[in-house]
Scaffold this active site. Sequence first.
Site, short mmCIF file in Angstrom:
data_model
loop_
_atom_site.label_atom_id
_atom_site.label_comp_id
_atom_site.label_asym_id
_atom_site.label_seq_id
_atom_site.Cartn_x
_atom_site.Cartn_y
_atom_site.Cartn_z
N SER A 256 0.86 -1.18 0.00
CA SER A 256 0.00 0.00 0.00
C SER A 256 0.89 1.23 0.00
O SER A 256 2.11 1.12 0.05
CB SER A 256 -0.88 -0.01 1.24
N LYS A 257 0.28 2.39 -0.03
CA LYS A 257 1.05 3.65 -0.03
C LYS A 257 2.05 3.70 1.11
O LYS A 257 3.17 4.17 0.98
CB LYS A 257 0.08 4.83 0.11
#
Length: 476
Positions: A256-257
Amino acid sequence: MASESSNPGGQSEVVTRFAPSPTGFLHIGGARTALFNWLFARHHGGRTLLRIEDTDRKRSTQEAIDAIIEGLDWLGLDYDAPPLFQSDRAERHAEVAWALLNAGHAYKCFATPEELEAMREEQRANKKPLRYDGRWRDRDPAEAPEGTPFTIRLKTPNEGETTIHDRVQDVVTVKNDEIDDYIILRADGTPTYMLAVVVDDHDMGVTHVIRGDDHLNNAFRQLPIIRAMNAIEGNWPDPVYAHIPLIHGSDGAKLSKRHGALGVEAYRDEFGILPEALFNYLLRLGWGHGDREEITKQEAVELFDLDGVGKSPSRFDIKKLENLNGHYLREADDARLAALVAARIGETADLALLEKAMPVLKVRAKNLNEVAEGAAFLFAKRPLEMTEKAAQLLDGDGRTILRKICDRLAGENDWTSEALEATTKALAEEQGLGLGKLAQPMRAALTGTTTSPGIFDVLVLLGRDEALARLDAQAA
Ligand code: GLU
């Protein structure tokens, strides 16, 4: 009825495609999918195509399309035809939906949204899977009042199972009754994503569908369209599927980010990564050839095949990426690096000087930011700003020693690192000091920092006048 996906016989040319949805930038996972498709086609002497899946008009943006195309180009992935835009092909998708309907492989469903919601509500209450129950599958369309809006649904097989021989996941089997009669054409006449993918893959001649394993379930929904069209028209072979595991973060959770799942341009701009390093890193992320880490693009084309793609998710590790990047920085052409670093430094950068300095600047750097930081001293203006640590090195007798060095070097005619080293060493000996005692205040005076390339390289790169002026400015 059991059905198995087969290798399309008689198709000699490999055709792959990368089919990003332009709802965001080209992230690491997408870039790796693009890379594997590109490599597989290049390895087999086939073609590789780009399809922009922009049917979700609300979420697709021109900015994302540009970023994807630019990112692929930067990574060195080229395509054998201009990109195809899925949204341009809605008519063709609808044509296939009607062909399926006319041949009895699809049917009109007149159920209203409210009716379908009530159906789902009941399924929820009974803890049943939420699936269309086929209420219009065998019903006479004439029963619907004139002018009632309808969707077209695929008549998927209800019995038996479907098996896919996936080139990465091996044999995967799903019971056909798990696949409901899903919508292929909406009431407003627009095609659904599931239909569009299949029609485009067929029309583009795609032989191998290589994509993230989050699409494995879709393959079981897409195959019935392919099979039905093959029954109608022939020449709609099953593609070979290869569903590659997703990339996870270093903690094992889906990337994810938070883990750095950024667009490739962030690796280029913010992290200062070279495209060949990201290429090599993405290649190694999920594919291996023995334990080789450093593999060039050309070698990758020679070696890549789907057999080397692992079944378990790979972990993204920025440290490994940076280590590879360090390797490629050392390999890279100095003029090219000078231009890249100059762009980071801005107007004060002198391209020729950067190129000359590059061999010593890049030795220990892991990214372009570090090279730029290391190069900053070259363009610093007198009086130099000192870091706190550098200022400390000049305290005590640092400045007195600097005066001696300054006087001695002023008499040096051979401004080469060998001669400067010999002269400085001689002075150190005369003073009964270690070389470090001289080099440290020199470094501070010459660069304003406590870390820099070798101090004699620094003297040479700055040139006699500037070097002496910097030493003099700090000397007691
Ligand atoms: N557009 C899909 C995505 O970006 C890929 C579809 C496919 O590869 O079949 O996830």
